[in-house]
Scaffold this motif. Structure first.
Motif, PDB file in Angstrom:
ATOM      1  N   ASP A 278       6.907  23.554  44.538  1.00  0.00           N
ATOM      2  CA  ASP A 278       6.706  23.841  45.958  1.00  0.00           C
ATOM      3  C   ASP A 278       5.467  23.164  46.515  1.00  0.00           C
ATOM      4  O   ASP A 278       5.360  22.944  47.722  1.00  0.00           O
ATOM      5  CB  ASP A 278       6.595  25.355  46.165  1.00  0.00           C
ATOM      6  CG  ASP A 278       5.456  25.959  45.337  1.00  0.00           C
ATOM      7  OD1 ASP A 278       5.496  25.823  44.097  1.00  0.00           O
ATOM      8  OD2 ASP A 278       4.541  26.548  45.931  1.00  0.00           O
ATOM      9  N   LEU A 279       4.528  22.799  45.645  1.00  0.00           N
ATOM     10  CA  LEU A 279       3.317  22.140  46.112  1.00  0.00           C
ATOM     11  C   LEU A 279       3.604  20.746  46.667  1.00  0.00           C
ATOM     12  O   LEU A 279       2.784  20.185  47.397  1.00  0.00           O
ATOM     13  CB  LEU A 279       2.285  22.046  44.983  1.00  0.00           C
ATOM     14  CG  LEU A 279       1.736  23.390  44.495  1.00  0.00           C
ATOM     15  CD1 LEU A 279       0.778  23.177  43.331  1.00  0.00           C
ATOM     16  CD2 LEU A 279       1.031  24.126  45.634  1.00  0.00           C
ATOM     17  N   GLN A 280       4.760  20.183  46.337  1.00  0.00           N
ATOM     18  CA  GLN A 280       5.142  18.880  46.865  1.00  0.00           C
ATOM     19  C   GLN A 280       6.258  18.989  47.906  1.00  0.00           C
ATOM     20  O   GLN A 280       6.884  17.995  48.260  1.00  0.00           O
ATOM     21  CB  GLN A 280       5.562  17.948  45.723  1.00  0.00           C
ATOM     22  CG  GLN A 280       4.410  17.630  44.778  1.00  0.00           C
ATOM     23  CD  GLN A 280       4.764  16.621  43.708  1.00  0.00           C
ATOM     24  OE1 GLN A 280       5.925  16.318  43.473  1.00  0.00           O
ATOM     25  NE2 GLN A 280       3.743  16.096  43.044  1.00  0.00           N
ATOM     26  N   ALA A 281       6.463  20.204  48.410  1.00  0.00           N
ATOM     27  CA  ALA A 281       7.538  20.414  49.386  1.00  0.00           C
ATOM     28  C   ALA A 281       7.315  19.603  50.658  1.00  0.00           C
ATOM     29  O   ALA A 281       8.272  19.043  51.227  1.00  0.00           O
ATOM     30  CB  ALA A 281       7.651  21.901  49.718  1.00  0.00           C
ATOM     31  N   ASP A 282       6.073  19.520  51.120  1.00  0.00           N
ATOM     32  CA  ASP A 282       5.801  18.757  52.335  1.00  0.00           C
ATOM     33  C   ASP A 282       6.053  17.265  52.120  1.00  0.00           C
ATOM     34  O   ASP A 282       6.562  16.573  53.012  1.00  0.00           O
ATOM     35  CB  ASP A 282       4.361  18.987  52.797  1.00  0.00           C
ATOM     36  CG  ASP A 282       4.134  20.394  53.341  1.00  0.00           C
ATOM     37  OD1 ASP A 282       5.132  21.066  53.675  1.00  0.00           O
ATOM     38  OD2 ASP A 282       2.967  20.817  53.414  1.00  0.00           O
ATOM     39  N   ILE A 283       5.685  16.772  50.935  1.00  0.00           N
ATOM     40  CA  ILE A 283       5.962  15.365  50.613  1.00  0.00           C
ATOM     41  C   ILE A 283       7.471  15.116  50.627  1.00  0.00           C
ATOM     42  O   ILE A 283       7.961  14.147  51.213  1.00  0.00           O
ATOM     43  CB  ILE A 283       5.382  14.997  49.238  1.00  0.00           C
ATOM     44  CG1 ILE A 283       3.863  15.135  49.242  1.00  0.00           C
ATOM     45  CG2 ILE A 283       5.789  13.577  48.841  1.00  0.00           C
ATOM     46  CD1 ILE A 283       3.225  14.944  47.877  1.00  0.00           C
ATOM     47  N   ALA A 284       8.202  16.014  49.962  1.00  0.00           N
ATOM     48  CA  ALA A 284       9.661  15.874  49.907  1.00  0.00           C
ATOM     49  C   ALA A 284      10.259  15.888  51.310  1.00  0.00           C
ATOM     50  O   ALA A 284      11.139  15.079  51.637  1.00  0.00           O
ATOM     51  CB  ALA A 284      10.259  16.987  49.054  1.00  0.00           C
ATOM     52  N   ALA A 285       9.782  16.803  52.151  1.00  0.00           N
ATOM     53  CA  ALA A 285      10.319  16.901  53.508  1.00  0.00           C
ATOM     54  C   ALA A 285      10.055  15.624  54.299  1.00  0.00           C
ATOM     55  O   ALA A 285      10.935  15.122  55.024  1.00  0.00           O
ATOM     56  CB  ALA A 285       9.712  18.104  54.220  1.00  0.00           C
ATOM     57  N   ASP A 286       8.844  15.063  54.173  1.00  0.00           N
ATOM     58  CA  ASP A 286       8.526  13.821  54.874  1.00  0.00           C
ATOM     59  C   ASP A 286       9.436  12.687  54.426  1.00  0.00           C
ATOM     60  O   ASP A 286       9.920  11.893  55.248  1.00  0.00           O
ATOM     61  CB  ASP A 286       7.067  13.432  54.621  1.00  0.00           C
ATOM     62  CG  ASP A 286       6.080  14.297  55.393  1.00  0.00           C
ATOM     63  OD1 ASP A 286       6.518  14.994  56.335  1.00  0.00           O
ATOM     64  OD2 ASP A 286       4.879  14.277  55.055  1.00  0.00           O
TER      65      ASP A 286
END
Length: 258
Positions: A65-73
């Motif tokens: 989940d710590l890379q969720a924002d990266i994945a979303a971008d």
């Protein structure tokens, strides 16, 4: 990290010979050729989206989940993204199988899983020869003190130890594994193993902590470090070098005695 099958002349870092790794995170250290040959496109919680896009990957692999924002971008920019979230030894093995299926290398993935399971069985067998099961405090961070996450706690036990904070192992968020120094002392660890993500453990400082001199670990100078790259990333390295590094032997791979 990004993968592309567009250049079949290069050898894969992973499972299938036609898969090419085109970019890596700054935390990748294995194999050594990756850091020499592949561009670094991300840290752990940040990434250079434009640099990733320029590589033209067919698939981007992220973790937790710590890379969720990266994945979303990346998804918003039109890339295919797979996010894994394994937090246990079984989860690591399942992740390997899943990745193998995704790149049409299921047979190779099963071979790797079988080899890893055999090594874990060997570690358990070696642990059976220990005269005593040491009580272990695995220190994932120093300020605040954070105990080991799920797969780390399991590996301590596979290596023959007793994780003194096993009751916290299923707390995926680090903030939920924060412990007080008084709790560590009260649980009387025979071994203290430090593995701080991104920096060397100052274990000489650990031995000098107020009240830690009451622990058997400090009294017997049984304070060790395992390189975080060997055990904190939930991948194959954790299942090979991790159990050896977490063993009682100070000559174990990745362990340094202070």
């Amino acid at each position: 990290m990004s993968a592309s099958p567009k250049r079949p002349s290069q050898r894969s870092i992973f499972l299938a010979s036609r898969i090419v790794i085109v970019g890596i995170s700054g935390y990748v250290v294995r194999p050594a050729q990756a850091r020499r040959e592949k561009p670094r496109v991300s840290a752990f919680t940040s990434a250079n989206i434009d640099k990733i896009l320029a590589l033209g990957p067919d698939l981007v692999l992220t973790f937790s989940d710590l890379q969720a924002d990266i994945a979303a971008d990346l998804i918003r920019r039109g890339l295919n993204v797979h996010a894994s979230n394994q937090r246990s030894v079984a989860g690591i093995l399942d992740m390997i199988r899943m990745l193998g299926a995704m790149v049409d290398a299921s047979e190779r993935a099963e071979e790797l899983v079988g080899a890893l399971e055999a090594r874990l069985a060997e570690a358990r067998t070696r642990a059976d020869d220990l005269k005593k099961q040491p009580r272990v405090f695995f220190e994932e961070w120093d300020d605040p003190l954070i105990s080991g996450i799920g797969w780390v706690s399991e590996l301590v036990e596979i290596a023959g130890g007793i994780d003194i904070f096993a009751d916290l192992r299923n707390q995926g968020a680090a903030k939920d594994r924060v412990v007080a120094a008084e709790e560590v002392v009260a649980r009387e660890p025979d071994l203290i193993i430090g593995s701080w993500c991104g920096k060397s453990s100052g274990l000489s400082g650990v031995m000098a902590r107020l009240t830690f001199d009451r622990t058997p670990a400090v009294q017997h100078q049984a304070v060790y470090e395992i390189k975080s790259s060997l055990i904190l990333p939930p991948g194959p390295a954790a299942l090979t070098d991790g159990p050896r590094g977490a063993s009682e032997d100070d000559r174990a791979v990745g362990a340094t005695r202070f």
